[in-house]
Design an enzyme around this catalytic site. Structure first.
Site, mmCIF file in Angstrom:
data_model
loop_
_atom_site.group_PDB
_atom_site.id
_atom_site.type_symbol
_atom_site.label_atom_id
_atom_site.label_comp_id
_atom_site.label_asym_id
_atom_site.label_seq_id
_atom_site.Cartn_x
_atom_site.Cartn_y
_atom_site.Cartn_z
ATOM 1 C CG HIS A 131 -1.608 1.263 1.516
ATOM 2 N ND1 HIS A 131 -2.928 1.510 1.174
ATOM 3 C CD2 HIS A 131 -1.178 2.395 2.137
ATOM 4 C CE1 HIS A 131 -3.269 2.717 1.561
ATOM 5 N NE2 HIS A 131 -2.218 3.280 2.152
ATOM 6 C CD GLU A 132 2.063 3.388 3.721
ATOM 7 O OE1 GLU A 132 2.256 4.484 3.156
ATOM 8 O OE2 GLU A 132 1.091 3.182 4.465
ATOM 9 C CG HIS A 135 0.276 6.206 -0.536
ATOM 10 N ND1 HIS A 135 -0.826 6.932 -0.952
ATOM 11 C CD2 HIS A 135 -0.096 5.605 0.631
ATOM 12 C CE1 HIS A 135 -1.819 6.763 -0.095
ATOM 13 N NE2 HIS A 135 -1.404 5.959 0.866
ATOM 14 C CD GLU A 202 -4.526 6.555 2.762
ATOM 15 O OE1 GLU A 202 -4.415 5.329 2.965
ATOM 16 O OE2 GLU A 202 -3.549 7.317 2.710
#
Length: 281
Positions: A131-132, A135, A202
């Site tokens: 997930h990071e 980003h 997100e």
């Protein structure tokens, strides 16, 4: 695609709001001055925000010698995502959380707390770090930096209008009621837009991270576990001292969870989990 379009529209809205506030304070010259001021703040934040936030959290850089499993996990995911290897940091905090920072993929960093390493299984942690890295791939750090800076600049301009009043293009004082209205409503509107941008990013990072890891359930399980065990219960002093960094985290690190959804930096965790579960079907 929807979240990208939504983000573009929200970014345009916050830029327009910035110009309107500048125009009310000083006409066309005030609008131009506001945009120049905001641009300068964005450039500074773009280049130095990563160093500032890592220092705020007393993050320590690790490598394959000091944290071999964690570092190796990030390296494997970065390769799957087609990204350069980011710098990897650990934060000595009990609250389980993680974030990404850096002005672009070539200068990115990812950080995780010792609390999240202790709470999650290796599979769940892999979902979080994917997930990071999503980003990073989506350049969300730049987007969030710009939106946060613009919101802060709008608040600063609104405070200026409150204390010194606005000026028309010919230099005459503007309506004091208009100045008060700007001072009260502009920061509120800017915050609403900033939070909406954060929530959209997100969702997109959840989707992108699940694609990188190939395991949507891993991130869903991690989110459920973090919320169940830690959200709002284990304080994170740096986040409390610097609430503007809350939007960077995998889950909102701030205590006092009774914030309205409109002002939340993150979407409802239940909705995020449901979307991830749906991806796995």
């Amino acid at each position: 695609m929807f979240n990208w379009v939504k983000t573009a529209m929200l970014m345009a809205a916050i830029m327009a709001l910035f110009g309107v506030v500048g125009g009310i304070i000083g006409g066309e010259s005030g609008m131009l001055l506001a945009l120049v001021f905001g641009g300068a703040m964005n450039v500074f934040s773009y280049w130095f925000s990563d160093k500032m936030v890592l220092k705020m959290y007393n993050a320590r850089e690790v490598d394959e010698t000091s944290a071999p499993q964690f570092y190796g996990m990030v390296r494997e995911l970065a390769q799957r995502a087609g990204l350069p290897m980011p710098r990897v940091y650990l934060i000595d905090e009990d609250q389980p959380n993680a974030f990404a920072t850096g002005r672009n993929p070539e200068h990115a960093a990812v950080a995780a707390t010792t609390g999240i390493l202790q709470l999650l299984s290796a599979r769940e942690l892999r979902g979080v770090m994917a997930h990071e890295l999503a980003h990073v791939a989506h350049r969300d750090i730049l987007i969030s930096t710009v939106s946060a800076t613009m919101a802060g600049a709008i608040s600063a301009l609104a405070n200026f209008a409150m204390f010194f009043g606005g000026r028309s293009e010919d230099g005459r004082p503007s309506n004091p009621l208009a100045s008060i209205a700007v001072a009260l409503l502009a920061p509120l509107a800017a915050s609403l837009i900033q939070m909406a941008i954060s929530r959209a990013r997100e969702y997109e990072a959840d989707r992108g991270g699940a694609e990188v890891s190939g395991d949507p359930h891993a991130l869903a399980d991690a989110l459920a576990k973090i919320q169940m065990y830690a959200e709002g219960r284990i304080p994170m002093a740096p986040a409390e001292a610097h609430p503007e960094t809350a939007q960077m985290m995998i889950l909102n690190p701030l205590s006092g969870g009774g914030i309205s959804g409109l002002f939340s930096t993150h979407p409802p965790t239940e909705e995020r989990i449901a979307r991830l579960r749906a991806m796995a079907r």
